[in-house]
Scaffold this motif. Structure first.
Motif, PDB file in Angstrom:
ATOM      1  N   ILE A 160     -42.778  32.874 -12.337  1.00 31.37           N
ATOM      2  CA  ILE A 160     -42.918  31.287 -13.043  1.00 31.37           C
ATOM      3  C   ILE A 160     -42.953  30.535 -11.865  1.00 31.37           C
ATOM      4  O   ILE A 160     -43.830  29.318 -11.770  1.00 31.37           O
ATOM      5  N   LEU A 161     -42.172  30.483 -10.700  1.00 30.07           N
ATOM      6  CA  LEU A 161     -42.099  29.742  -9.636  1.00 30.07           C
ATOM      7  C   LEU A 161     -43.453  29.639  -8.991  1.00 30.07           C
ATOM      8  O   LEU A 161     -43.844  28.672  -8.585  1.00 30.07           O
ATOM      9  N   ALA A 162     -43.933  30.792  -8.754  1.00 26.34           N
ATOM     10  CA  ALA A 162     -45.039  30.860  -7.967  1.00 26.34           C
ATOM     11  C   ALA A 162     -46.431  30.286  -8.688  1.00 26.34           C
ATOM     12  O   ALA A 162     -47.287  29.439  -8.208  1.00 26.34           O
ATOM     13  N   GLU A 163     -46.139  30.603 -10.160  1.00 20.15           N
ATOM     14  CA  GLU A 163     -47.438  29.758 -10.977  1.00 20.15           C
ATOM     15  C   GLU A 163     -47.273  28.220 -10.830  1.00 20.15           C
ATOM     16  O   GLU A 163     -48.386  27.576 -10.798  1.00 20.15           O
ATOM     17  N   LYS A 164     -45.971  27.720 -10.873  1.00 22.63           N
ATOM     18  CA  LYS A 164     -45.721  26.416 -10.752  1.00 22.63           C
ATOM     19  C   LYS A 164     -46.268  25.888  -9.429  1.00 22.63           C
ATOM     20  O   LYS A 164     -46.920  24.775  -9.482  1.00 22.63           O
ATOM     21  N   VAL A 165     -46.191  26.785  -8.308  1.00 24.11           N
ATOM     22  CA  VAL A 165     -46.542  26.187  -7.051  1.00 24.11           C
ATOM     23  C   VAL A 165     -47.953  26.147  -6.972  1.00 24.11           C
ATOM     24  O   VAL A 165     -48.620  25.230  -6.587  1.00 24.11           O
ATOM     25  N   ILE A 166     -48.586  27.235  -7.562  1.00 20.83           N
ATOM     26  CA  ILE A 166     -50.317  27.191  -7.531  1.00 20.83           C
ATOM     27  C   ILE A 166     -50.806  26.062  -8.052  1.00 20.83           C
ATOM     28  O   ILE A 166     -51.602  25.383  -7.855  1.00 20.83           O
ATOM     29  N   SER A 167     -50.234  25.906  -9.364  1.00 17.92           N
ATOM     30  CA  SER A 167     -50.757  24.610 -10.112  1.00 17.92           C
ATOM     31  C   SER A 167     -50.584  23.481  -9.500  1.00 17.92           C
ATOM     32  O   SER A 167     -51.408  22.504  -9.413  1.00 17.92           O
ATOM     33  N   TYR A 168     -49.357  23.080  -8.693  1.00 15.46           N
ATOM     34  CA  TYR A 168     -49.199  21.896  -8.037  1.00 15.46           C
ATOM     35  C   TYR A 168     -50.179  21.861  -7.128  1.00 15.46           C
ATOM     36  O   TYR A 168     -50.819  20.765  -6.596  1.00 15.46           O
ATOM     37  N   ILE A 169     -50.377  22.989  -6.118  1.00 18.33           N
ATOM     38  CA  ILE A 169     -51.331  22.929  -4.967  1.00 18.33           C
ATOM     39  C   ILE A 169     -52.623  22.514  -5.522  1.00 18.33           C
ATOM     40  O   ILE A 169     -53.329  22.099  -4.901  1.00 18.33           O
ATOM     41  N   GLU A 170     -53.136  23.399  -6.488  1.00 18.78           N
ATOM     42  CA  GLU A 170     -54.504  23.237  -6.766  1.00 18.78           C
ATOM     43  C   GLU A 170     -54.771  21.727  -7.428  1.00 18.78           C
ATOM     44  O   GLU A 170     -55.892  21.387  -7.433  1.00 18.78           O
ATOM     45  N   GLN A 171     -53.837  21.236  -7.813  1.00 17.15           N
ATOM     46  CA  GLN A 171     -53.958  19.837  -8.474  1.00 17.15           C
ATOM     47  C   GLN A 171     -53.962  18.750  -7.205  1.00 17.15           C
ATOM     48  O   GLN A 171     -54.523  17.607  -7.637  1.00 17.15           O
ATOM     49  N   ASN A 172     -53.169  19.041  -5.991  1.00 13.49           N
ATOM     50  CA  ASN A 172     -52.973  18.115  -5.088  1.00 13.49           C
ATOM     51  C   ASN A 172     -53.272  18.463  -3.652  1.00 13.49           C
ATOM     52  O   ASN A 172     -52.790  17.781  -2.928  1.00 13.49           O
ATOM     53  N   TYR A 173     -54.027  19.268  -3.659  1.00  9.52           N
ATOM     54  CA  TYR A 173     -54.614  19.921  -2.325  1.00  9.52           C
ATOM     55  C   TYR A 173     -55.108  18.819  -1.509  1.00  9.52           C
ATOM     56  O   TYR A 173     -55.046  18.938  -0.238  1.00  9.52           O
ATOM     57  N   ALA A 174     -55.842  17.945  -2.081  1.00 14.57           N
ATOM     58  CA  ALA A 174     -56.348  16.769  -1.100  1.00 14.57           C
ATOM     59  C   ALA A 174     -55.246  15.794  -0.775  1.00 14.57           C
ATOM     60  O   ALA A 174     -55.712  14.834   0.473  1.00 14.57           O
ATOM     61  N   GLU A 175     -53.964  15.817  -1.133  1.00 19.22           N
ATOM     62  CA  GLU A 175     -52.920  15.028  -0.604  1.00 19.22           C
ATOM     63  C   GLU A 175     -52.176  15.587   0.534  1.00 19.22           C
ATOM     64  O   GLU A 175     -52.449  16.732   0.853  1.00 19.22           O
ATOM     65  N   ASP A 176     -51.468  14.884   1.239  1.00 20.97           N
ATOM     66  CA  ASP A 176     -50.341  15.280   2.125  1.00 20.97           C
ATOM     67  C   ASP A 176     -49.470  16.114   1.788  1.00 20.97           C
ATOM     68  O   ASP A 176     -48.136  15.476   1.614  1.00 20.97           O
ATOM     69  N   ILE A 177     -49.526  17.387   1.388  1.00 19.67           N
ATOM     70  CA  ILE A 177     -48.610  18.205   0.899  1.00 19.67           C
ATOM     71  C   ILE A 177     -47.734  18.698   1.668  1.00 19.67           C
ATOM     72  O   ILE A 177     -48.119  19.404   2.841  1.00 19.67           O
ATOM     73  N   LYS A 178     -46.446  18.798   1.615  1.00 19.39           N
ATOM     74  CA  LYS A 178     -45.405  19.156   2.292  1.00 19.39           C
ATOM     75  C   LYS A 178     -44.592  20.099   1.773  1.00 19.39           C
ATOM     76  O   LYS A 178     -43.964  20.147   0.573  1.00 19.39           O
ATOM     77  N   ILE A 179     -44.499  21.580   2.210  1.00 16.98           N
ATOM     78  CA  ILE A 179     -43.782  22.770   1.502  1.00 16.98           C
ATOM     79  C   ILE A 179     -42.477  22.442   1.295  1.00 16.98           C
ATOM     80  O   ILE A 179     -41.762  22.568   0.187  1.00 16.98           O
ATOM     81  N   SER A 180     -41.647  21.526   2.171  1.00 18.77           N
ATOM     82  CA  SER A 180     -40.456  21.351   2.097  1.00 18.77           C
ATOM     83  C   SER A 180     -40.271  20.140   0.900  1.00 18.77           C
ATOM     84  O   SER A 180     -39.231  20.395   0.044  1.00 18.77           O
ATOM     85  N   ASP A 181     -41.139  19.400   0.502  1.00 18.19           N
ATOM     86  CA  ASP A 181     -41.150  18.656  -0.608  1.00 18.19           C
ATOM     87  C   ASP A 181     -41.132  19.312  -1.989  1.00 18.19           C
ATOM     88  O   ASP A 181     -40.586  19.305  -2.850  1.00 18.19           O
ATOM     89  N   ILE A 182     -42.065  20.417  -1.880  1.00 19.30           N
ATOM     90  CA  ILE A 182     -42.187  21.378  -3.173  1.00 19.30           C
ATOM     91  C   ILE A 182     -40.969  21.935  -3.389  1.00 19.30           C
ATOM     92  O   ILE A 182     -40.470  22.106  -4.439  1.00 19.30           O
ATOM     93  N   ALA A 183     -40.254  22.560  -2.308  1.00 20.10           N
ATOM     94  CA  ALA A 183     -39.091  22.948  -2.389  1.00 20.10           C
ATOM     95  C   ALA A 183     -37.940  22.282  -3.025  1.00 20.10           C
ATOM     96  O   ALA A 183     -37.053  22.418  -3.845  1.00 20.10           O
ATOM     97  N   ALA A 184     -37.679  21.026  -2.501  1.00 23.31           N
ATOM     98  CA  ALA A 184     -36.846  20.039  -2.931  1.00 23.31           C
ATOM     99  C   ALA A 184     -37.084  19.736  -4.320  1.00 23.31           C
ATOM    100  O   ALA A 184     -36.035  19.597  -5.439  1.00 23.31           O
ATOM    101  N   ASP A 185     -38.178  19.534  -4.741  1.00 23.28           N
ATOM    102  CA  ASP A 185     -38.502  19.228  -6.083  1.00 23.28           C
ATOM    103  C   ASP A 185     -38.291  20.279  -6.985  1.00 23.28           C
ATOM    104  O   ASP A 185     -37.979  19.903  -8.265  1.00 23.28           O
TER     105      ASP A 185
END
Length: 262
Positions: A160-185
Motif C-alpha cells: 500500500i505504501l509503495a503504491e501510494k508513493v508511486i502514485s504521488y511520484i507519477e503525478q508530481n514528477y515535474a515538481e521539486d520532489i524531496k523523498i524526505s517530504d514524502i516520508a514526513a507526509d
C-alpha cells in the motif's frame, strides 16, 4: 513550548542514579557501552544503538568508563506533540509506562544524521514544522519496533505504501520532489520508506523518480520538437545537462541521439 526541548552532544560520563523526566529521553550512543535499567528491564547499548525512555519512566544509566564514550541526548515533549499527532498510538508509545518503559533500536548508524538535525534545530532555532518533522522521523523508527503486525499485514502495508508513493511520484514528477517530504507526509522515516519501497519495487524512491522523469523526457524528445531545456524543465530535471546525463545513463544515447535515431 517546543516539541524538541533539548538536543545536545555529550562525552561526559553519567552517574549511577535512578531518575525520571517528564519529557521522553532519547539517547543515541555514538561510541562506548551503556547499560540502562528500568525495573526488571535491562538494555545494553553499544555504538550505533538508540534508546527511547518513556515519559516519567524511572531508569538507571551505567557507563563503561573503560571505553571511549560519546552520545546524543534529546528530550521530546509528548504533551506538546499530542495535539499534532495523527496516530494516537504514537502518543501512547511515548507515555504509557504500564508496558515496557524502554524501547531500543540496535545497530542503526544511519540515525546519527537525524540526531544531528535535531541538535541543529535546538541550537539555532526552528519552527514547529521543522521540529515536528524531525521528531516524527525518529519516533516512527521506534514505533516500527513495537507495532503489532503479522507478516501478512506487513507485506500488505508495504504494498500500500509503495503504491501510494508511486502514485504521488507519477503525478508530481515535474515538481521539486524531496523523498524526505514524502516520508514526513506519511509519518515515517526516510530509511523505512526507502527500505519498504525497494523491497516492493526493486529500486529506491529516488531511482524510481529518475526512471519516470527519463521515460517522459524520452517521449517528448522522440515525438515533439521541443527544446531540450524546455523538456528538462517540464519533466523535473534541474537543467538540460542534468537531463542529458541521466538520459545517457538510461538509454545509452544522448537526447540528440534519441531524437535522430532511425
Amino acid at each position: 513550548m517546543s516539541v524538541i526541548e533539548h538536543a545536545k552532544y555529550y562525552d561526559s560520563t553519567m552517574y549511577n542514579v535512578s531518575h525520571a523526566h517528564t519529557s521522553c529521553e532519547i539517547m543515541y550512543l555514538i561510541s562506548g557501552s551503556m547499560k540502562i535499567e528500568a525495573g526488571a528491564e535491562t538494555n545494553l547499548l553499544m555504538g550505533g544503538d538508540c534508546v527511547l525512555i518513556k515519559s516519567r519512566q524511572h531508569h538507571n544509566v551505567t557507563i563503561d568508563k573503560t571505553l571511549p564514550y560519546r552520545r546524543f541526548i534529546v528530550f521530546i515533549n509528548p504533551w506538546e506533540l499530542k495535539g499534532l499527532l495523527v496516530r494516537p498510538e504514537l502518543f501512547s508509545m511515548l507515555t504509557d509506562i504500564s508496558k515496557s518503559g524502554i524501547i531500543a533500536i540496535k545497530d542503526r548508524p544511519d540515525l546519527y544524521a537525524v540526531f544531528e538535525r535535531m541538535s541543529d534545530i535546538f541550537a539555532n532555532g526552528g519552527n514547529i514544522y521543522s521540529e515536528l518533522g524531525t521528531a516524527l522521523e525518529i519516533i516512527s523508527e521506534f514505533y516500527d519496533v513495537i507495532k503489532p503486525q503479522s507478516p501478512k499485514a506487513s507485506k500488505r502495508s508495504g504494498k500500500i505504501l509503495a503504491e501510494k508513493v508511486i502514485s504521488y511520484i507519477e503525478q508530481n514528477y515535474a515538481e521539486d520532489i524531496k523523498i524526505s517530504d514524502i516520508a514526513a507526509d506519511n509519518f515515517i522515516s526516510v530509511g523505512y520508506l526507502s527500505h519498504t519501497f525497494k523491497s516492493e519495487i526493486g529500486m529506491s524512491p529516488r531511482e524510481y523518480l529518475t526512471h519516470i522523469r527519463c521515460t517522459h523526457a524520452r517521449e517528448l524528445i522522440l515525438h515533439t520538437g521541443m527544446k531540450f531545456s524546455d523538456i528538462a524543465s517540464v519533466t523535473g530535471f534541474c537543467c538540460a545537462n542534468d537531463m542529458s546525463r541521466k538520459i545517457r545513463e538510461y538509454y545509452g544515447l544522448s537526447p540528440t541521439g534519441i531524437r535522430f535515431q532511425k
